[in-house]
Design an enzyme around this catalytic site. Structure first.
Site, short mmCIF file in Angstrom:
data_model
loop_
_atom_site.label_atom_id
_atom_site.label_comp_id
_atom_site.label_asym_id
_atom_site.label_seq_id
_atom_site.Cartn_x
_atom_site.Cartn_y
_atom_site.Cartn_z
N THR A 13 0.84 -1.20 0.00
CA THR A 13 0.00 0.00 0.00
C THR A 13 0.88 1.25 0.00
O THR A 13 0.59 2.24 -0.69
CB THR A 13 -0.96 -0.02 1.20
OG1 THR A 13 -1.43 -1.35 1.41
CG2 THR A 13 -2.15 0.90 0.97
N GLY A 58 1.51 1.07 6.20
CA GLY A 58 0.43 0.09 6.11
C GLY A 58 0.21 -0.60 7.45
O GLY A 58 0.85 -0.27 8.45
N ASP A 77 -1.45 -4.66 9.10
CA ASP A 77 -2.04 -5.98 8.82
C ASP A 77 -3.43 -6.10 9.42
O ASP A 77 -4.29 -6.78 8.88
CB ASP A 77 -1.11 -7.08 9.35
CG ASP A 77 0.28 -6.92 8.76
OD1 ASP A 77 0.37 -6.78 7.54
OD2 ASP A 77 1.26 -6.86 9.53
N LYS A 111 1.24 -4.89 12.97
CA LYS A 111 2.11 -4.61 11.83
C LYS A 111 3.24 -5.63 11.81
O LYS A 111 3.43 -6.37 12.75
CB LYS A 111 2.70 -3.20 11.94
CG LYS A 111 1.65 -2.13 11.70
CD LYS A 111 2.24 -0.72 11.67
CE LYS A 111 3.46 -0.57 10.84
NZ LYS A 111 3.31 -1.02 9.44
N ARG A 163 4.17 -7.74 8.87
CA ARG A 163 4.24 -8.80 7.86
C ARG A 163 5.54 -8.69 7.06
O ARG A 163 6.13 -9.68 6.67
CB ARG A 163 3.01 -8.70 6.92
CG ARG A 163 2.97 -9.72 5.80
CD ARG A 163 2.12 -9.23 4.63
NE ARG A 163 2.44 -7.87 4.24
CZ ARG A 163 3.51 -7.51 3.55
NH1 ARG A 163 4.37 -8.42 3.13
NH2 ARG A 163 3.74 -6.24 3.25
N GLY A 164 5.99 -7.46 6.85
CA GLY A 164 7.21 -7.24 6.09
C GLY A 164 8.46 -7.21 6.95
O GLY A 164 9.55 -6.88 6.46
N GLU A 190 9.57 0.84 11.79
CA GLU A 190 8.27 1.51 11.57
C GLU A 190 7.77 2.15 12.87
O GLU A 190 7.21 3.25 12.85
CB GLU A 190 7.26 0.50 11.03
CG GLU A 190 7.56 0.08 9.60
CD GLU A 190 6.75 -1.12 9.11
OE1 GLU A 190 6.75 -1.34 7.89
OE2 GLU A 190 6.15 -1.83 9.92
C1 5RP Z 1 5.58 -4.20 7.06
C2 5RP Z 1 4.21 -3.82 7.47
C3 5RP Z 1 3.25 -3.46 6.38
O1 5RP Z 1 2.99 -2.10 6.47
C4 5RP Z 1 1.98 -4.26 6.54
O2 5RP Z 1 2.31 -5.63 6.49
C5 5RP Z 1 0.97 -3.96 5.43
O3 5RP Z 1 1.47 -4.31 4.17
P1 5RP Z 1 0.61 -4.19 2.85
O4 5RP Z 1 0.30 -2.75 2.64
O5 5RP Z 1 1.51 -4.78 1.78
O6 5RP Z 1 -0.63 -5.02 3.02
O7 5RP Z 1 3.87 -3.76 8.63
O8 5RP Z 1 6.37 -4.54 8.16
#
Ligand code: 5RP
Length: 215
Positions: A29, A82, A84, A94, A96-97, A103
């Site tokens: 996003t 972004g 989750d 948050k 996932r990445g 962050e």
């Molecule tokens: C990375 C995050 C991302 O912001 C979160 O996973 C959302 O990702 P996306 O916009 O691809 O759904 O926390 O660490």
């Protein structure tokens, strides 16, 4: 879903004003936010961004977004990131990445924190798995502690054998307890475990969050 992410990302990018210092989160996003930001920069907007991950840094350079480091600035005007899951209190999961430690730092420095999500991220109650960044020496201890209550796994790399290593050189674990009945207390508990650098539960930013759903 990508149209909803694009709508959210573009709307957030349109809230940026000239000369701002911008925290740039991580994920798909935020990618769309940077796409729109690059258009605005080509039309004359002047900003400097602070990336929260190597991936965002690389993409920002590709988009021609000027970057600086956190140490160069006295504060951040807006952080855009972004999530989750987002609940009605504007509490977040948050990570996932695997970028949630940086962050969190960038969100803490920002006057306003804009969370860009598609509608699938909005939940009544947080119940997703919680990423934990853990210093490598402590992984066996943290796994043993958390397996007493809940499900804990070491996140595995894709196209790489072994664990995911964060941009800070740490291991990422994912912890599930099902419905999170008391997110604030759980966040405090997780962040206090020896060796945990940070968890992806974020309940401390509600007063400065603007949530932009797409769609
Ligand atoms: C990375 C995050 C991302 O912001 C979160 O996973 C959302 O990702 P996306 O916009 O691809 O759904 O926390 O660490």
């Amino acid at each position: 879903m990508s149209e909803a992410k694009r709508a959210a990302g573009y709307r957030a990018a349109d809230m940026i004003e000239d000369a701002m210092i911008l925290g740039i989160g991580t994920g798909s996003t935020v990618y769309y936010m940077m796409e729109r930001l690059a258009q605005r920069i080509s039309e004359g907007l002047t900003i400097h961004g602070i990336p929260t991950s190597l991936q965002t840094e690389v993409r920002a350079r590709e988009f021609g977004i000027p970057l600086c480091s956190l140490a160069d600035v006295s504060g951040i005007d807006i952080a855009i990131d972004g999530a989750d899951q987002v609940d009605p209190h504007k509490w977040l999961i948050k990570g996932r990445g695997a970028a949630h430690v940086r962050e969190r730092v960038v969100a803490a420095c920002a006057k306003t924190f804009i969370v860009v999500i598609d509608p699938s991220k909005q939940v009544d109650v947080l119940d997703g798995s919680i990423p934990l960044e853990v210093t490598p020496f402590a992984v066996s201890y943290v796994v043993a502690e958390l397996s007493k209550q809940g499900d804990i796994t070491i996140r595995e790399g894709i196209k790489k054998d072994g664990p995911v290593i964060s941009d800070n050189g740490n291991v990422i674990l994912d912890y599930s307890v099902g419905v999170i009945s008391d997110p604030k207390t759980l966040q405090q508990y997780l962040n206090n475990i020896a060796g945990v650098v940070g968890c992806g539960l974020m309940t401390e930013f509600s007063d400065k969050i603007v949530v932009i759903g797409g769609g």
